[in-house]
Enzyme design. Structure first.
Site, short mmCIF file in Angstrom:
data_model
loop_
_atom_site.label_atom_id
_atom_site.label_comp_id
_atom_site.label_asym_id
_atom_site.label_seq_id
_atom_site.Cartn_x
_atom_site.Cartn_y
_atom_site.Cartn_z
N ARG A 13 7.28 -8.64 15.81
CA ARG A 13 7.70 -7.31 15.35
C ARG A 13 6.66 -6.26 15.71
O ARG A 13 5.45 -6.50 15.61
CB ARG A 13 7.92 -7.34 13.83
CG ARG A 13 8.36 -6.03 13.25
CD ARG A 13 8.71 -6.18 11.76
NE ARG A 13 9.24 -4.93 11.26
CZ ARG A 13 8.50 -3.91 10.84
NH1 ARG A 13 7.18 -4.00 10.85
NH2 ARG A 13 9.05 -2.80 10.42
N HIS A 19 0.85 -1.20 0.00
CA HIS A 19 0.00 0.00 0.00
C HIS A 19 0.88 1.25 0.00
O HIS A 19 2.09 1.15 0.22
CB HIS A 19 -0.90 0.03 1.26
CG HIS A 19 -0.12 0.19 2.52
ND1 HIS A 19 0.56 -0.85 3.14
CD2 HIS A 19 0.15 1.29 3.28
CE1 HIS A 19 1.17 -0.41 4.22
NE2 HIS A 19 0.96 0.90 4.33
O1 AKG Z 1 5.15 -1.83 10.23
C1 AKG Z 1 5.73 -1.21 9.36
O2 AKG Z 1 6.95 -1.25 9.21
C2 AKG Z 1 4.96 -0.35 8.38
C3 AKG Z 1 3.61 0.05 8.86
C4 AKG Z 1 2.82 0.76 7.80
O3 AKG Z 1 3.15 0.72 6.65
C5 AKG Z 1 1.63 1.53 8.16
O4 AKG Z 1 1.21 1.52 9.35
O5 AKG Z 1 1.07 2.19 7.26
FE FE2 Z 2 2.18 2.26 5.51
#
Ligand code: AKG
Ligand code: FE2
Length: 343
Positions: free
Chosen positions: A292, A225
């Site tokens: 994570r 996204h």
């Molecule tokens: O967890 C990540 O490294 C990315 C999170 C992310 O892309 C978002 O919250 O839009």
């Molecule tokens: Fe994101």
């Protein structure tokens, strides 16, 4: 003046798109979370140092050029020298861990309502995919007190304080980056009618959790996204997972760098820069051994602000529209939103 939070709540979701799996209770990846196409031709992952997003020291004398170049080529960079104390990053991460380590039955007490903005739940992009993600999130727009009290009736204040402190710091850093971005695009603040209200706008904080996954090749943490608003600042815990897509190359890992924050351009900045800046197309993969965590701060102008591509010599590539309108188009069309407003 309508707020970002109101703009998001205009597009209700269904409960089945909100409640995450109880990841603790499963030993295999259920069919509902099994993605057949993860290993498609675009997924060759590059993790060599030669090919990685730039690391930029905010104190560098040529900071404006560095930020501009990174936004043009990648739409993403890691920033050091940002002045956010590591103790704050550690505190916030510890609170986020405390939240996601709660039993599933406790977390759903703070569920985001179908037409709400704040609370526990699946990623907002969930309804666009036939499979669910190996992810659970907690979104904060405005105050987190009501939801945090559901999680820890007698001990919610330290969570709320840490989130408030962190949002303040992120807002100040976003504003600093925003001014650098304007300079690199050669735009005077006065040219943008909402530039001064940007500081009064309420950003959003997205806490992300990617539990250990028994079969990481069949699951995805967060589907590909782009982020919607102007820019995102992301703190990631010490484990790989984030990847950015680079044309002609494929997926490139964005490895955590101690003390650095990841910054990425969002769709609104891409529109405003008349496509000079790339909006970062990214995803998160999961792993078997490490839980994570990440904390994303989304920065954007108030929902009524008009976003106009700034271009002196060329034609605008996108039509002008309000933040609210773009959020609503994105909520209905996700990846196709930008092409729908292209002139
Ligand atoms: O967890 C990540 O490294 C990315 C999170 C992310 O892309 C978002 O919250 O839009
Ligand atoms: Fe994101």
């Amino acid at each position: 003046m309508s707020t970002l939070s109101e703009a998001y709540t205009d597009t209700p979701l269904h409960l089945q798109h909100i409640i995450p799996l109880d990841f603790e209770s499963v030993q295999t990846v259920p069919d509902s979370h099994s993605w057949p196409q993860i290993n498609d031709s675009r997924s060759a992952v590059h993790s060599d140092e030669e090919l990685s997003i730039p690391v930029i020291d905010l104190m560098a004398p040529d900071i404006v050029e560095l930020v501009g170049e990174a936004c043009r080529t990648w739409g993403m960079f890691q920033v050091t020298g940002h002045g956010v104390p590591s103790s704050l990053l550690e505190d916030v991460e510890a609170e986020v861990r405390r939240l996601f380590e709660l039993p599933a039955g406790q977390k759903v007490k703070a569920l985001r309502s179908p037409n709400g903005a704040t609370g526990y739940g699946a990623a907002r992009i969930t309804p666009f995919f036939s499979k669910n993600m190996w992810h659970e999130g907690f979104t904060i727009m405005g105050s987190s007190v009501d939801h945090a009290r559901e999680l820890w009736p007698h001990d919610y204040i330290r969570f709320c304080d840490a989130m408030d402190d962190y949002q303040k710091k992120m807002k100040a850093l976003s504003h600093q980056l925003w001014l650098l971005i304007l300079k690199s695009l050669d735009i005077a603040e006065q040219q943008i009618n909402w530039a001064s209200s940007l500081y009064d706008s309420d950003g959003a904080l997205q806490l992300n959790s990617y539990p250990c996954c028994p079969d990481p090749n069949r699951a995805i943490g967060l589907a590909p996204h782009t982020d919607t608003l102007i820019l995102t600042i992301l703190h990631q815990s010490d484990s790989n997972g984030l990847q950015i897509f680079r044309d002609g190359v494929g997926w490139v890992s964005v490895s955590p760098l101690a003390g650095a924050l990841v910054v990425n351009a969002g769709d609104l900045l891409h529109i405003m820069s008349n496509a000079q800046f790339s909006t970062a197309y990214h995803r998160v993969v999961v792993n078997e051994a490490r839980h994570r965590l990440s904390i994303a701060y989304f920065y954007g102008p108030p929902a009524d602000s008009l976003v106009v591509p700034v271009c002196e010599m060329e034609f605008p590539l996108y039509r002008s529209l309000t933040v609210k309108e773009y959020i609503s188009i994105k909520a209905k069309h996700l990846d196709k939103a930008l092409s729908l407003i292209r002139l």
